[in-house]
Design a protein around this motif. Structure first.
Motif, mmCIF file in Angstrom:
data_model
loop_
_atom_site.group_PDB
_atom_site.id
_atom_site.type_symbol
_atom_site.label_atom_id
_atom_site.label_comp_id
_atom_site.label_asym_id
_atom_site.label_seq_id
_atom_site.Cartn_x
_atom_site.Cartn_y
_atom_site.Cartn_z
ATOM 1 N N GLU A 29 22.088 44.985 37.362
ATOM 2 C CA GLU A 29 23.250 44.554 38.141
ATOM 3 C C GLU A 29 23.794 43.283 37.520
ATOM 4 O OE1 GLU A 29 24.353 43.372 42.801
ATOM 5 O OE2 GLU A 29 22.461 44.389 42.292
ATOM 6 N N GLU A 30 25.104 43.227 37.356
ATOM 7 C CA GLU A 30 25.731 42.041 36.766
ATOM 8 C C GLU A 30 26.983 41.664 37.539
ATOM 9 O OE1 GLU A 30 27.802 40.538 32.575
ATOM 10 O OE2 GLU A 30 26.427 42.251 32.546
ATOM 11 N N HIS A 31 27.068 40.387 37.903
ATOM 12 C CA HIS A 31 28.221 39.875 38.635
ATOM 13 C C HIS A 31 29.008 38.914 37.741
ATOM 14 C CE1 HIS A 31 27.030 41.223 42.765
ATOM 15 N NE2 HIS A 31 25.861 41.307 42.155
ATOM 16 N N HIS A 32 30.279 39.196 37.550
ATOM 17 C CA HIS A 32 31.179 38.311 36.815
ATOM 18 C C HIS A 32 32.596 38.835 37.011
ATOM 19 C CE1 HIS A 32 33.119 36.057 33.590
ATOM 20 N NE2 HIS A 32 32.016 35.327 33.471
ATOM 21 N N GLU A 33 33.561 37.942 37.179
ATOM 22 C CA GLU A 33 34.929 38.372 37.448
ATOM 23 C C GLU A 33 35.535 39.178 36.302
ATOM 24 O OE1 GLU A 33 37.307 34.943 38.071
ATOM 25 O OE2 GLU A 33 36.963 34.086 36.080
ATOM 26 N N LYS A 34 35.007 39.011 35.078
ATOM 27 C CA LYS A 34 35.538 39.732 33.921
ATOM 28 C C LYS A 34 34.694 40.935 33.511
ATOM 29 C CE LYS A 34 37.747 35.717 31.721
ATOM 30 N NZ LYS A 34 37.804 34.895 30.474
ATOM 31 N N VAL A 35 33.622 41.210 34.234
ATOM 32 C CA VAL A 35 32.727 42.270 33.792
ATOM 33 C C VAL A 35 33.422 43.633 33.825
ATOM 34 C CG1 VAL A 35 31.700 42.781 36.056
ATOM 35 C CG2 VAL A 35 30.360 43.144 33.975
ATOM 36 N N PHE A 36 33.226 44.411 32.752
ATOM 37 C CA PHE A 36 33.780 45.765 32.679
ATOM 38 C C PHE A 36 33.039 46.499 31.570
ATOM 39 C CE2 PHE A 36 36.518 49.310 31.993
ATOM 40 C CZ PHE A 36 37.266 49.479 33.152
ATOM 41 N N GLY A 93 30.303 46.283 26.870
ATOM 42 C CA GLY A 93 31.399 46.058 27.786
ATOM 43 C C GLY A 93 32.358 45.016 27.258
ATOM 44 N N ASP A 94 33.445 44.820 27.968
ATOM 45 C CA ASP A 94 34.440 43.819 27.583
ATOM 46 C C ASP A 94 33.834 42.422 27.631
ATOM 47 O OD1 ASP A 94 36.203 45.874 27.327
ATOM 48 O OD2 ASP A 94 37.303 45.471 29.179
ATOM 49 N N PRO A 95 34.425 41.498 26.887
ATOM 50 C CA PRO A 95 33.853 40.147 26.836
ATOM 51 C C PRO A 95 33.982 39.400 28.161
ATOM 52 C CG PRO A 95 35.966 40.219 25.704
ATOM 53 C CD PRO A 95 35.615 41.634 26.029
ATOM 54 N N THR A 96 32.912 38.738 28.554
ATOM 55 C CA THR A 96 32.978 37.764 29.638
ATOM 56 C C THR A 96 33.027 36.354 29.041
ATOM 57 O OG1 THR A 96 30.560 37.763 29.806
ATOM 58 C CG2 THR A 96 31.762 39.221 31.290
ATOM 59 N N GLU A 97 32.696 36.273 27.739
ATOM 60 C CA GLU A 97 32.873 35.035 26.968
ATOM 61 C C GLU A 97 33.719 35.384 25.752
ATOM 62 O OE1 GLU A 97 29.208 32.576 26.689
ATOM 63 O OE2 GLU A 97 28.268 34.225 27.788
ATOM 64 N N ASN A 98 33.283 35.009 24.528
ATOM 65 C CA ASN A 98 34.068 35.325 23.336
ATOM 66 C C ASN A 98 33.360 36.337 22.445
ATOM 67 O OD1 ASN A 98 32.019 33.677 22.459
ATOM 68 N ND2 ASN A 98 33.281 32.529 21.008
ATOM 69 N N CYS A 99 32.516 37.167 23.051
ATOM 70 C CA CYS A 99 31.768 38.176 22.311
ATOM 71 C C CYS A 99 31.678 39.440 23.162
ATOM 72 C CB CYS A 99 30.363 37.663 21.974
ATOM 73 S SG CYS A 99 29.304 37.497 23.437
ATOM 74 N N PRO A 100 31.281 40.571 22.577
ATOM 75 C CA PRO A 100 31.077 41.760 23.405
ATOM 76 C C PRO A 100 29.992 41.517 24.449
ATOM 77 C CG PRO A 100 31.031 42.300 21.061
ATOM 78 C CD PRO A 100 31.005 40.816 21.153
ATOM 79 N N SER A 101 30.113 42.151 25.587
ATOM 80 C CA SER A 101 29.005 42.170 26.549
ATOM 81 C C SER A 101 28.074 43.305 26.135
ATOM 82 C CB SER A 101 29.523 42.413 27.968
ATOM 83 O OG SER A 101 30.270 41.311 28.421
ATOM 84 N N ILE A 102 26.861 42.976 25.762
ATOM 85 C CA ILE A 102 25.906 43.992 25.321
ATOM 86 C C ILE A 102 24.601 43.816 26.084
ATOM 87 C CG2 ILE A 102 24.498 44.836 23.395
ATOM 88 C CD1 ILE A 102 26.741 44.316 21.528
ATOM 89 N N ILE A 103 24.146 44.900 26.700
ATOM 90 C CA ILE A 103 22.839 44.900 27.346
ATOM 91 C C ILE A 103 21.958 45.927 26.645
ATOM 92 C CG2 ILE A 103 23.682 44.084 29.580
ATOM 93 C CD1 ILE A 103 23.601 46.976 30.589
ATOM 94 N N LYS A 104 20.655 45.649 26.592
ATOM 95 C CA LYS A 104 19.723 46.532 25.892
ATOM 96 C C LYS A 104 18.461 46.737 26.723
ATOM 97 C CE LYS A 104 19.221 46.110 21.428
ATOM 98 N NZ LYS A 104 18.875 45.530 20.101
ATOM 99 N N THR A 105 17.812 47.859 26.486
ATOM 100 C CA THR A 105 16.521 48.132 27.092
ATOM 101 C C THR A 105 15.528 48.535 26.006
ATOM 102 O OG1 THR A 105 15.325 49.481 28.725
ATOM 103 C CG2 THR A 105 17.092 50.561 27.522
ATOM 104 N N ALA A 106 14.274 48.197 26.201
ATOM 105 C CA ALA A 106 13.211 48.595 25.273
ATOM 106 C C ALA A 106 12.073 49.295 26.008
ATOM 107 C CB ALA A 106 12.687 47.382 24.506
ATOM 108 N N ASP A 107 12.267 49.562 27.310
ATOM 109 C CA ASP A 107 11.208 50.189 28.099
ATOM 110 C C ASP A 107 11.698 51.455 28.804
ATOM 111 O OD1 ASP A 107 12.842 49.123 30.048
ATOM 112 O OD2 ASP A 107 11.355 47.700 30.824
ATOM 113 N N GLY A 108 12.558 52.191 28.111
ATOM 114 C CA GLY A 108 13.029 53.458 28.667
ATOM 115 C C GLY A 108 14.056 53.333 29.763
#
Length: 351
Positions: free
Chosen positions: A123-130, A146-161
């Motif tokens: 779950e992520e809360h931010h006015e620019k999250v998309f 996802g779209d940037p919430t700062e000046n870079c791509p929004s990237i989330i990763k998982t390593a546990d399935g």
């Protein structure tokens, strides 16, 4: 005598080469057969083929699967208090399907294939999250962008399935230009092959970001796709293998515009060449390579219909005027599932 045998051997080899070439030549499809799998009030941009099922996710919290073998279907709905969720990203492992909502708060759900049990895993809360797109490299490692919430791509990763996800800090990611972002058109602006992954952007810039190590380090490549406006750029991509790739999109606000909207690479995305300039389709929502086509056969769906090429995008054949399809995935080399406005269908390609 020896000379005659030698000549006969050459003729035999040449004949064999011609025969092999004929075997791998791609058919010229002239029509399609469309079978409706599901009708309903939905806007669907996220599909994933799972053996004899196709999983889908869409607006109004809709998700589920449709049988490709006359078995029962499953349709579900997810809600967050009074908020209507919209899903445009879907991915799967052997045991689970994952769907990710777009806007604040971004919600990533894990669905068990065995009993359809649903669990919120991020779950992520931010006015620019998309969030726009999601892929799994294997049963353990996955990535979503996802779209940037700062000046870079929004990237989330998982390593546990997919049990837990972590957002990558900006200092480990490429910097985006002002007004550069991503489009959640068809869950196809993030593509993975083995350990390699490509991310395509739009808006003020239309670039391809490449990582050879599952998103740990990145390189940025320029493209000739139209850019500079809010709704211009690359909306969709696909890679046949680690070398051959296709990008498409254009100008969403001028859907008939058919220049600087499709390009191909043969070197893994380092350089791109425009194809079919001022010809064939305009704005494209999704492109996909046909399986077993040596990277030559491609399908496009979008605002001007369904188009097909069997020569790496140089020439396209219009197969349908239907403008309602937003995304497509192949079941096999001549059958696909497409979704969009209020329906999900099976498409069979015919010569």
């Amino acid at each position: 005598m020896r000379k005659m045998i030698f000549i006969m051997l050459i003729i035999s080899v040449l004949g064999s080469c011609k025969a092999n070439k004929a075997v791998i030549q791609n058919p010229v499809y002239s029509k399609i057969e469309v079978d409706t799998l599901w009708n309903g009030k939905i806007s669907c941009r996220a599909l994933s083929i799972d053996t004899d099922k196709v999983w889908y996710a869409g607006n109004n919290g809709s998700y589920g699967y449709l049988s490709l073998s006359s078995e029962a279907n499953f349709n579900g709905t997810l809600a967050r208090e009074s908020k209507k969720l919209e899903f445009r990203s879907i991915a799967q492992t052997t045991k689970y399907v994952f769907i990710l909502s777009v806007e604040n708060p971004a919600l990533l759900y894990r669905i068990s294939k065995e009993d359809s049990q649903v669990k919120l895993v991020y779950e992520e809360h931010h006015e620019k999250v998309f969030y726009d797109s999601m892929q799994f490299f294997n049963d353990s490692e996955g990535i979503a962008i996802g779209d940037p919430t700062e000046n870079c791509p929004s990237i989330i990763k998982t390593a546990d399935g997919g049990a837990t996800w972590q957002k990558i800090p900006c200092n480990a990611l490429p910097e985006l230009a002002d007004g550069e972002a991503f489009f959640a058109a068809s869950n196809t602006n993030l593509i993975s092959k083995g350990n390699k992954v490509w991310l395509v952007s739009g808006g003020k810039k239309a670039r391809v970001f490449y990582s050879g190590d599952k998103g740990n380090t990145w390189e940025a490549y320029e493209t000739p796709i139209v850019q500079g406006g809010t709704m211009t750029g690359i909306f969709t991509a696909d890679f046949y293998d680690e070398s051959i790739g296709m990008i498409a999109g254009g100008n969403y606000e001028k859907p008939e515009q058919n220049f600087q909207n499709k390009a191909i690479t043969f070197n893994g995305g380092k350089t791109w060449a425009l194809v079919a300039e001022n010809q064939d389709f305009g704005y494209a929502s999704c492109v996909q390579f046909f399986p077993d086509s040596q990277g030559k056969a491609i399908i496009s769906v979008g605002a001007t219909g369904i188009f097909y090429s069997n020569d790496s995008g140089s020439v396209w054949y219009k197969l349908s005027d239907d403008k309602d399809f937003l995304t497509l995935r192949f079941i096999n080399k001549n059958t696909a599932v497409a979704a969009g406005k209020n329906r999900i269908v099976k498409i069979t390609f015919k010569e």
